[in-house]
Design a protein around this motif. Structure first.
Motif: not given
Length: 94
Positions: A60-73
C-alpha cells in the motif's frame, strides 16, 4: 501449457526466500516493489517469510499490486501496532 510442464518449469527456476525484516523499517515496502516486478516472479520461485499484513501494508505504501506469491505467514508483526521508523516494544517482539 500443461500442468506437468508448468511444474517442471517451476522446479528449474531458482528458489528465493525473501525475509521482510524489521517491522518498523522499509523492508516490507522494498519487498513489495521487488515482488511487483514480473521479471523476478517469472525468473524465480519466491517465498516471502514474515507477516502477510506487513507485506500488504508495504504494498500500500509502495502503491504496487502484489502478484500471487507464497507467504510463510508468521502473523507476528501487526502493522497497526508497530509504528514505522520508531523503536517499540511491539516491533522488538516481532
Amino acid at each position: 501449457m500443461s500442468d506437468a510442464s508448468m511444474i517442471g518449469e517451476r522446479a528449474q527456476r531458482p528458489r528465493i526466500g525473501l525475509v521482510l525484516g524489521d517491522p518498523a523499517g522499509i523492508g516490507a515496502e522494498l519487498a513489495a516493489k521487488l515482488l511487483a516486478d514480473a521479471h523476478l516472479t517469472q525468473s524465480a520461485v519466491v517465498t516471502v517469510i514474515g507477516d502477510a499484513r506487513q507485506l500488504a501494508a508495504g504494498a500500500k505504501i509502495a502503491k504496487v499490486t502484489l502478484p500471487d506469491v507464497t507467504i510463510d505467514d508468521r502473523a507476528n508483526a501487526d502493522p497497526a501496532a508497530i509504528p514505522l521508523g520508531r523503536v517499540s516494544a511491539e516491533g522488538g517482539r516481532a
